[in-house]
Design an enzyme around this catalytic site. Structure first.
Site, mmCIF file in Angstrom:
data_model
loop_
_atom_site.group_PDB
_atom_site.id
_atom_site.type_symbol
_atom_site.label_atom_id
_atom_site.label_comp_id
_atom_site.label_asym_id
_atom_site.label_seq_id
_atom_site.Cartn_x
_atom_site.Cartn_y
_atom_site.Cartn_z
ATOM 1 N N GLY A 63 0.863 -1.181 0.000
ATOM 2 C CA GLY A 63 0.000 0.000 0.000
ATOM 3 C C GLY A 63 0.890 1.218 0.000
ATOM 4 C CD GLU A 64 3.049 5.766 0.372
ATOM 5 O OE1 GLU A 64 3.277 5.435 -0.806
ATOM 6 O OE2 GLU A 64 3.953 6.081 1.178
ATOM 7 C CB CYS A 96 5.403 -3.829 -1.144
ATOM 8 S SG CYS A 96 5.942 -2.530 -2.271
ATOM 9 N NE ARG A 125 8.084 5.702 1.157
ATOM 10 C CZ ARG A 125 7.777 6.802 0.476
ATOM 11 N NH1 ARG A 125 8.630 7.809 0.404
ATOM 12 N NH2 ARG A 125 6.626 6.901 -0.144
ATOM 13 N NE ARG A 157 3.557 3.826 -6.308
ATOM 14 C CZ ARG A 157 3.179 4.002 -5.055
ATOM 15 N NH1 ARG A 157 3.904 4.714 -4.232
ATOM 16 N NH2 ARG A 157 2.065 3.485 -4.607
ATOM 17 C CG HIS A 222 2.718 -6.240 -3.871
ATOM 18 N ND1 HIS A 222 2.021 -5.592 -2.889
ATOM 19 C CD2 HIS A 222 3.487 -5.309 -4.468
ATOM 20 C CE1 HIS A 222 2.352 -4.319 -2.892
ATOM 21 N NE2 HIS A 222 3.240 -4.119 -3.833
ATOM 22 C CD GLU A 224 0.277 -8.301 -1.202
ATOM 23 O OE1 GLU A 224 1.265 -9.053 -1.312
ATOM 24 O OE2 GLU A 224 0.371 -7.101 -0.899
#
Ligand code: GLN
Length: 241
Positions: A63-64, A96, A125, A157, A222, A224
């Site tokens: 996510g972030e 991530c 990051r 990212r 990821h 997922e």
């Protein structure tokens, strides 16, 4: 008749791809009913201290990472997450943004972003640069997941592990824009590098994208979002049960 041992596997649901993790874990549990018959595994979304208290294991999704850290602070979950990641009887996995949030130090952090200090590493990051927003690659994980030769990985990212912090090593020589966790916990287990991308983008480099420290796992990619639940199965078998 043996009584099934209850296990609660939580997925941090403050922000990001938490539903996907929950679905992947549920599919693994359904497919392995017989194998897991001695356990009763509940997969729950974690938003509060009360949810977290139920958990034997916690997954932090993609996510972030800065949003996750702000929400955790605003909802007062942050100190409870510090305690959780400092408890060696718990197992944890960050993917991530989850890897970034779990780290001890973040390079290229956003203002006021914090991290949990559960893995003695520094992560950078958005380490693949702005022009490379995302890419997919089949990787050979058979070195740590038996028989897992062709795993479809998704990098969005994504961060890279830039340093392993021996004995919780400090900020002394770190450049600007490195944020260090306020959690002073040092995991006694060594950080093991599970996977490095070799010569990414034609350059001579070795980029660390999967690490493990005791019962804590971190991946830059990821699983997922990969249409393949073998990584989730391995996490349950190797870390949760
Ligand atoms: N760049 C994001 C961050 O800093 C991580 C992206 C992701 O989880 N796909 O949190």
């Amino acid at each position: 008749m043996t009584i099934a041992k209850p296990i609660t596997l939580g997925v941090l649901a403050l922000q990001g791809a938490f539903r996907e993790h929950i679905n992947y874990f549920n599919s693994v549990i359904q497919q392995n009913e017989e194998k897991y018959s001695n356990y009763s595994i509940a997969v729950i979304a974690v938003r509060t201290k009360e949810d977290l208290e139920k958990c034997d294991s916690l997954v932090i999704p993609g996510g972030e990472s800065s949003s996750m850290s702000y929400i955790a602070e605003r909802t007062n979950l942050l100190p409870h997450l510090y305690d959780f990641v400092s408890n060696e009887s718990k197992s944890i996995w960050g993917t991530c943004a989850g890897l970034i949030f779990l780290a001890k130090e973040i390079e290229n952090a956003v203002d006021n972003q914090t991290c949990l200090g559960g893995l003695d590493i520094q992560v950078s990051r958005n380490a693949f640069g702005r022009q490379v927003d995302s890419f997919e690659q089949k990787l050979d994980f058979s070195g740590f997941i038996p028989g897992c030769h062709n795993f479809p990985t998704v990098f969005i990212r994504a961060p890279v592990v830039t340093k392993i912090l021996t004995n919780g090593e400090g900020l002394a020589s770190a450049p600007n824009k490195v944020v260090r966790s306020k959690n002073s916990y040092v995991n006694k287990a060594p950080v093991e590098v599970l996977y490095q991308l070799q010569n990414y983008d034609g350059k001579e480099n070795q980029l660390i994208v999967a690490v493990r420290q005791g019962r804590t796992l971190g991946t830059s990619f990821h699983p997922e979002l990969s249409d393949d639940n073998r990584f989730h199965q391995w996490f349950i078998d190797e870390f949760v049960l």
